[in-house]
Design a protein around this motif. Structure first.
Motif, PDB file in Angstrom:
ATOM      1  N   ALA A  24       0.815  -1.217   0.000  1.00 54.16           N
ATOM      2  CA  ALA A  24       0.000   0.000   0.000  1.00 54.16           C
ATOM      3  C   ALA A  24       0.852   1.272   0.000  1.00 54.16           C
ATOM      4  N   GLY A  25       1.957   1.230   0.704  1.00 55.14           N
ATOM      5  CA  GLY A  25       2.887   2.356   0.658  1.00 55.14           C
ATOM      6  C   GLY A  25       2.521   3.543   1.527  1.00 55.14           C
ATOM      7  N   SER A  26       1.684   3.319   2.556  1.00 55.60           N
ATOM      8  CA  SER A  26       1.331   4.484   3.368  1.00 55.60           C
ATOM      9  C   SER A  26       2.534   4.985   4.172  1.00 55.60           C
ATOM     10  N   ASN A  27       3.402   4.078   4.596  1.00 56.77           N
ATOM     11  CA  ASN A  27       4.623   4.531   5.279  1.00 56.77           C
ATOM     12  C   ASN A  27       5.563   5.234   4.305  1.00 56.77           C
ATOM     13  N   GLY A  63       7.173  -2.164   4.405  1.00 55.44           N
ATOM     14  CA  GLY A  63       6.232  -3.136   3.864  1.00 55.44           C
ATOM     15  C   GLY A  63       6.815  -3.856   2.657  1.00 55.44           C
ATOM     16  N   ILE A  69      10.658  -1.760   9.564  1.00 59.83           N
ATOM     17  CA  ILE A  69       9.718  -1.531  10.668  1.00 59.83           C
ATOM     18  C   ILE A  69       8.761  -2.709  10.719  1.00 59.83           C
ATOM     19  N   HIS A  70       8.505  -3.175  11.936  1.00 56.01           N
ATOM     20  CA  HIS A  70       7.599  -4.310  12.122  1.00 56.01           C
ATOM     21  C   HIS A  70       6.477  -3.869  13.061  1.00 56.01           C
ATOM     22  N   PRO A  71       5.224  -4.225  12.732  1.00 58.83           N
ATOM     23  CA  PRO A  71       4.095  -3.700  13.523  1.00 58.83           C
ATOM     24  C   PRO A  71       3.780  -4.508  14.780  1.00 58.83           C
ATOM     25  N   GLU A  75       3.662   4.088  13.702  1.00 60.03           N
ATOM     26  CA  GLU A  75       4.625   3.978  12.587  1.00 60.03           C
ATOM     27  C   GLU A  75       4.843   5.336  11.935  1.00 60.03           C
TER      28      GLU A  75
END
Ligand code: GRF
Length: 188
Positions: free
Chosen positions: A11-14, A83, A103-105, A174
């Motif tokens: 999705a690429g929101s980060n 992601g 990054i890991h959620p 995040e």
């Protein structure tokens, strides 16, 4: 100027958040996005944010130096996974020691590993009746989610939380912290 490459598959929101965070910076620049999925939403984001995109295929990624050369030619200082679901190959890992982060959620080492991504992570947190979760930012090594931890931030989970509520709280963490940690690492 420090140069960042973002690797993303989805999705690429980060990716969007990071690009926008550094948009006006004269110290840190997002040089390009590498993406392995021609249908990923992050491609639209890259377009609308005017960031160059490099589509990668599995064979090139694992059996050639194409991406490594691109990273070197662009003088990339830090590779930021946001992601990105493929394991990073040895040629890139060894050329960028402590220069690749993910990054890991969740709070690693809990809820990590090859099959722990996306909603599965938050589903597992709820199913396990965890009382806290959060984010982990870590260096990359040759195993999924096992590189040295750089930063963690916790939030509490209570009985009113659902998979979706946890997901959205973690996402906010995040967005708040990933750019800041990138800024610290890129500047050091
Ligand atoms: C994030 O939750 C991140 O922690 C994980 O993958 C997700 C990417 O989401 N590694 P997005 O593509 O940035 O929206």
């Amino acid at each position: 100027m420090k140069r960042i490459a973002i690797f993303a598959s989805g999705a690429g929101s980060n990716a969007k958040n990071i690009i926008q965070y550094f948009a006006g910076s004269n110290r840190i620049k997002v040089e390009f996005i590498a993406c392995n999925n021609p249908k990923a939403k992050v491609l639209e984001i890259a377009k609308s944010e005017n960031v160059p995109i490099h589509l990668i295929n599995r064979e090139d990624f694992y059996s050639s130096d194409t991406l490594l050369r691109l990273l070197q030619e662009n003088h990339i200082d830090l590779i930021v996974l946001a992601g990105f679901l493929w394991m990073i190959p040895e040629n890139i890992l060894s050329a960028f020691p402590k220069k690749i982060i993910n990054i890991h959620p969740a709070l690693l080492p809990k809820f990590g590993g090859a099959n722990m991504y996306g909603m599965k992570v938050h589903e597992a947190v709820i199913a396990n009746h965890e009382t806290e979760t959060g984010i982990t930012i870590h260096f990359l090594n040759e195993k999924y989610d096992e590189g040295e931890i750089i930063f963690q931030k916790k939030i509490s989970v209570d009985e009113n939380d659902s998979v979706l509520s946890v997901a959205s709280k973690v996402q906010l963490l995040e967005y708040e912290w990933y750019p800041r940690i990138i800024e610290q690492l890129a500047s050091s």
